[in-house]
Design a protein around this motif. Sequence first.
Motif, PDB file in Angstrom:
ATOM      1  N   ALA A   1       0.840  -1.187   0.000  1.00  0.00           N
ATOM      2  CA  ALA A   1       0.000   0.000   0.000  1.00  0.00           C
ATOM      3  C   ALA A   1       0.879   1.242   0.000  1.00  0.00           C
ATOM      4  CB  ALA A   1      -0.905   0.005   1.228  1.00  0.00           C
ATOM      5  N   LEU A   2       0.308   2.325  -0.438  1.00  0.00           N
ATOM      6  CA  LEU A   2       0.913   3.637  -0.251  1.00  0.00           C
ATOM      7  C   LEU A   2       0.126   4.290   0.875  1.00  0.00           C
ATOM      8  CD1 LEU A   2       1.417   4.958  -3.903  1.00  0.00           C
ATOM      9  CD2 LEU A   2       3.189   4.593  -2.181  1.00  0.00           C
ATOM     10  N   ALA A   3       0.771   4.456   1.994  1.00  0.00           N
ATOM     11  CA  ALA A   3       0.104   4.996   3.186  1.00  0.00           C
ATOM     12  C   ALA A   3       0.493   6.453   3.366  1.00  0.00           C
ATOM     13  CB  ALA A   3       0.478   4.171   4.409  1.00  0.00           C
ATOM     14  N   TYR A   4       0.176   7.266   2.387  1.00  0.00           N
ATOM     15  CA  TYR A   4       0.577   8.672   2.417  1.00  0.00           C
ATOM     16  C   TYR A   4       0.201   9.360   3.725  1.00  0.00           C
ATOM     17  CZ  TYR A   4       1.542   8.786  -2.654  1.00  0.00           C
ATOM     18  OH  TYR A   4       2.059   8.585  -3.907  1.00  0.00           O
ATOM     19  N   THR A   5      -0.991   9.042   4.250  1.00  0.00           N
ATOM     20  CA  THR A   5      -1.461   9.748   5.448  1.00  0.00           C
ATOM     21  C   THR A   5      -0.681   9.370   6.698  1.00  0.00           C
ATOM     22  OG1 THR A   5      -3.173   8.090   5.909  1.00  0.00           O
ATOM     23  CG2 THR A   5      -3.799   9.979   4.501  1.00  0.00           C
TER      24      THR A   5
END
Length: 188
Positions: free
Chosen positions: A128-132
């Motif tokens: 995943a891309l967990a930008y937050t």
Amino acid sequence: MVSIQVIYGTKEGQTEKIATYIGNRLRAAGHEVTLSNVASLPRNTSFTGVDGVLVGSSVHYGRHSRAMRRFVASNRETLLGLPTGFFQVCLASSRTDPESRAEAQSYLDEFVAGTGWQPDRITSFAGALAYTRYGFLKRLMMKRIARETTGDVDTARDYEYTDWNAVDEFATDFATLVESNLADAPST
């Protein structure tokens, strides 16, 4: 019923999410499951009473965590005596082009070579891309990487690429391996 230890190493939580999902699937199939973060386990963990061990590790900057590599290397002999599986979680697995597949495979190859452990089952799941959940600098760096790979650059949200059907299949296959090993074991 078999007893399975699921050990994971995670940074932003996707590997933990996958390990928990696998644990829940195995429990639903009637198995006893112990779920452990590698960061909370001693290097020489006792696997007494465990019928199989499943290990999961995230990949960051092309490498599995030092803690996971050390843990597996320290427990290699015990792991070699049990049915085992390994899954890695990395963004390279979110893409289907040959270069990305080769990149994900190279991480698996490096882990196996570096630890001296050859699991019975091995796979790679997209993460995943967990930008937050990233800090400012990591968010910028991941956005730059994503621009060239996934195209998902809206840093106000997270992106999940995990193929949950593939996770189900891996969990089922691993459980079958452990069950088969117990069925084939000589009775005492």
